[in-house]
Scaffold this motif. Sequence first.
Motif, PDB file in Angstrom:
ATOM      1  N   TRP A  35      29.733  -6.794   9.622  1.00  0.00           N
ATOM      2  CA  TRP A  35      30.496  -6.421   8.435  1.00  0.00           C
ATOM      3  C   TRP A  35      30.191  -4.972   8.079  1.00  0.00           C
ATOM      4  CZ3 TRP A  35      34.185  -9.446   6.301  1.00  0.00           C
ATOM      5  CH2 TRP A  35      34.195 -10.802   6.641  1.00  0.00           C
ATOM      6  N   TYR A  36      31.231  -4.256   7.738  1.00  0.00           N
ATOM      7  CA  TYR A  36      31.126  -2.880   7.287  1.00  0.00           C
ATOM      8  C   TYR A  36      31.910  -2.777   5.986  1.00  0.00           C
ATOM      9  CZ  TYR A  36      29.427  -1.891  11.983  1.00  0.00           C
ATOM     10  OH  TYR A  36      28.688  -1.894  13.141  1.00  0.00           O
ATOM     11  N   ARG A  37      31.640  -1.741   5.224  1.00  0.00           N
ATOM     12  CA  ARG A  37      32.382  -1.581   3.974  1.00  0.00           C
ATOM     13  C   ARG A  37      32.692  -0.114   3.726  1.00  0.00           C
ATOM     14  NH1 ARG A  37      27.677  -3.343  -0.407  1.00  0.00           N
ATOM     15  NH2 ARG A  37      26.328  -1.486  -0.166  1.00  0.00           N
ATOM     16  N   GLN A  38      33.765   0.086   2.970  1.00  0.00           N
ATOM     17  CA  GLN A  38      34.193   1.429   2.625  1.00  0.00           C
ATOM     18  C   GLN A  38      34.615   1.452   1.168  1.00  0.00           C
ATOM     19  OE1 GLN A  38      37.311   2.998   5.124  1.00  0.00           O
ATOM     20  NE2 GLN A  38      36.840   5.097   4.541  1.00  0.00           N
ATOM     21  N   ALA A  39      33.883   2.228   0.381  1.00  0.00           N
ATOM     22  CA  ALA A  39      34.224   2.429  -1.025  1.00  0.00           C
ATOM     23  C   ALA A  39      35.117   3.654  -1.149  1.00  0.00           C
ATOM     24  CB  ALA A  39      32.957   2.597  -1.851  1.00  0.00           C
ATOM     25  N   ALA A  48      26.010  -5.381   7.661  1.00  0.00           N
ATOM     26  CA  ALA A  48      25.153  -6.311   8.395  1.00  0.00           C
ATOM     27  C   ALA A  48      25.770  -6.599   9.752  1.00  0.00           C
ATOM     28  CB  ALA A  48      24.968  -7.615   7.625  1.00  0.00           C
ATOM     29  N   THR A  49      24.907  -6.888  10.730  1.00  0.00           N
ATOM     30  CA  THR A  49      25.370  -7.288  12.043  1.00  0.00           C
ATOM     31  C   THR A  49      24.585  -8.510  12.513  1.00  0.00           C
ATOM     32  OG1 THR A  49      23.840  -5.819  13.184  1.00  0.00           O
ATOM     33  CG2 THR A  49      26.047  -4.952  12.720  1.00  0.00           C
ATOM     34  N   ILE A  50      25.178  -9.241  13.442  1.00  0.00           N
ATOM     35  CA  ILE A  50      24.522 -10.406  14.018  1.00  0.00           C
ATOM     36  C   ILE A  50      24.882 -10.475  15.501  1.00  0.00           C
ATOM     37  CG2 ILE A  50      26.413 -11.944  13.300  1.00  0.00           C
ATOM     38  CD1 ILE A  50      24.248 -14.147  12.924  1.00  0.00           C
ATOM     39  N   THR A  51      23.879 -10.671  16.341  1.00  0.00           N
ATOM     40  CA  THR A  51      24.128 -10.750  17.768  1.00  0.00           C
ATOM     41  C   THR A  51      24.507 -12.185  18.153  1.00  0.00           C
ATOM     42  OG1 THR A  51      21.888 -11.368  18.408  1.00  0.00           O
ATOM     43  CG2 THR A  51      22.343  -9.009  18.102  1.00  0.00           C
ATOM     44  N   SER A  52      24.854 -12.361  19.413  1.00  0.00           N
ATOM     45  CA  SER A  52      25.214 -13.683  19.905  1.00  0.00           C
ATOM     46  C   SER A  52      24.022 -14.634  19.888  1.00  0.00           C
ATOM     47  CB  SER A  52      25.788 -13.594  21.319  1.00  0.00           C
ATOM     48  OG  SER A  52      24.846 -12.993  22.182  1.00  0.00           O
ATOM     49  N   ARG A  53      22.820 -14.067  19.795  1.00  0.00           N
ATOM     50  CA  ARG A  53      21.613 -14.885  19.709  1.00  0.00           C
ATOM     51  C   ARG A  53      21.078 -14.971  18.292  1.00  0.00           C
ATOM     52  NH1 ARG A  53      18.152 -13.608  25.252  1.00  0.00           N
ATOM     53  NH2 ARG A  53      19.860 -14.029  26.719  1.00  0.00           N
ATOM     54  N   ASP A  54      21.941 -14.592  17.311  1.00  0.00           N
ATOM     55  CA  ASP A  54      21.622 -14.718  15.893  1.00  0.00           C
ATOM     56  C   ASP A  54      20.555 -13.748  15.402  1.00  0.00           C
ATOM     57  OD1 ASP A  54      22.168 -18.325  15.718  1.00  0.00           O
ATOM     58  OD2 ASP A  54      23.549 -16.640  15.470  1.00  0.00           O
ATOM     59  N   SER A  55      20.342 -12.658  16.116  1.00  0.00           N
ATOM     60  CA  SER A  55      19.482 -11.601  15.609  1.00  0.00           C
ATOM     61  C   SER A  55      20.291 -10.776  14.611  1.00  0.00           C
ATOM     62  CB  SER A  55      19.005 -10.716  16.748  1.00  0.00           C
ATOM     63  OG  SER A  55      18.216  -9.657  16.261  1.00  0.00           O
ATOM     64  N   THR A  56      19.710 -10.533  13.440  1.00  0.00           N
ATOM     65  CA  THR A  56      20.458  -9.881  12.373  1.00  0.00           C
ATOM     66  C   THR A  56      19.881  -8.521  12.009  1.00  0.00           C
ATOM     67  OG1 THR A  56      19.151 -11.016  10.687  1.00  0.00           O
ATOM     68  CG2 THR A  56      21.197 -12.081  11.397  1.00  0.00           C
ATOM     69  N   ASN A  57      20.734  -7.698  11.413  1.00  0.00           N
ATOM     70  CA  ASN A  57      20.338  -6.378  10.942  1.00  0.00           C
ATOM     71  C   ASN A  57      21.104  -6.107   9.660  1.00  0.00           C
ATOM     72  OD1 ASN A  57      19.128  -3.694  11.180  1.00  0.00           O
ATOM     73  ND2 ASN A  57      21.209  -3.001  11.597  1.00  0.00           N
ATOM     74  N   TYR A  58      20.449  -5.510   8.670  1.00  0.00           N
ATOM     75  CA  TYR A  58      21.066  -5.264   7.374  1.00  0.00           C
ATOM     76  C   TYR A  58      20.863  -3.826   6.925  1.00  0.00           C
ATOM     77  CZ  TYR A  58      21.182 -10.363   6.932  1.00  0.00           C
ATOM     78  OH  TYR A  58      21.415 -11.702   7.132  1.00  0.00           O
ATOM     79  N   ALA A  59      21.841  -3.328   6.184  1.00  0.00           N
ATOM     80  CA  ALA A  59      21.637  -2.069   5.479  1.00  0.00           C
ATOM     81  C   ALA A  59      20.577  -2.284   4.409  1.00  0.00           C
ATOM     82  CB  ALA A  59      22.948  -1.621   4.842  1.00  0.00           C
TER      83      ALA A  59
END
Length: 120
Positions: A35-39, A48-59
């Motif tokens: 997910w990305y966002r633009q104001a 946030a991102t999620i890989t195919s193995r459910d590894s996540t990353n957040y702003a």
Amino acid sequence: VQLQASGGGLVQPGGSLRLSCAASGSIFGIGDMGWYRQAPGNQRGLVATITSRDSTNYADSVKGRFTISRDNAKNTAYLQMNSLKPEDTAVYYCYADIQPRLWAPSTGSWGQGTLVTVSS
């Protein structure tokens, strides 16, 4: 291949929303989703991102408040947003790396965006 984002709307500060991003069409496999966002007046940025193995990353700005998840059987990603703040107001776009057929390369696809407004 299409990505359909949904779930946006108007919510008061401190409230919650859940966004969904469903992929449809010719799909053999899906790699990273995000997910990305633009104001208004800003560039599109990572949420946030999620890989195919459910590894996540957040702003950093959403850590502890937002949770990304996916249901591979439904080719769908979700973004649970809690404790929303006015500064979370933006158009939210979903992204996915999609492999359309066996042996075909994956390509990135974007959804159409869904507006989230946090205001009292």
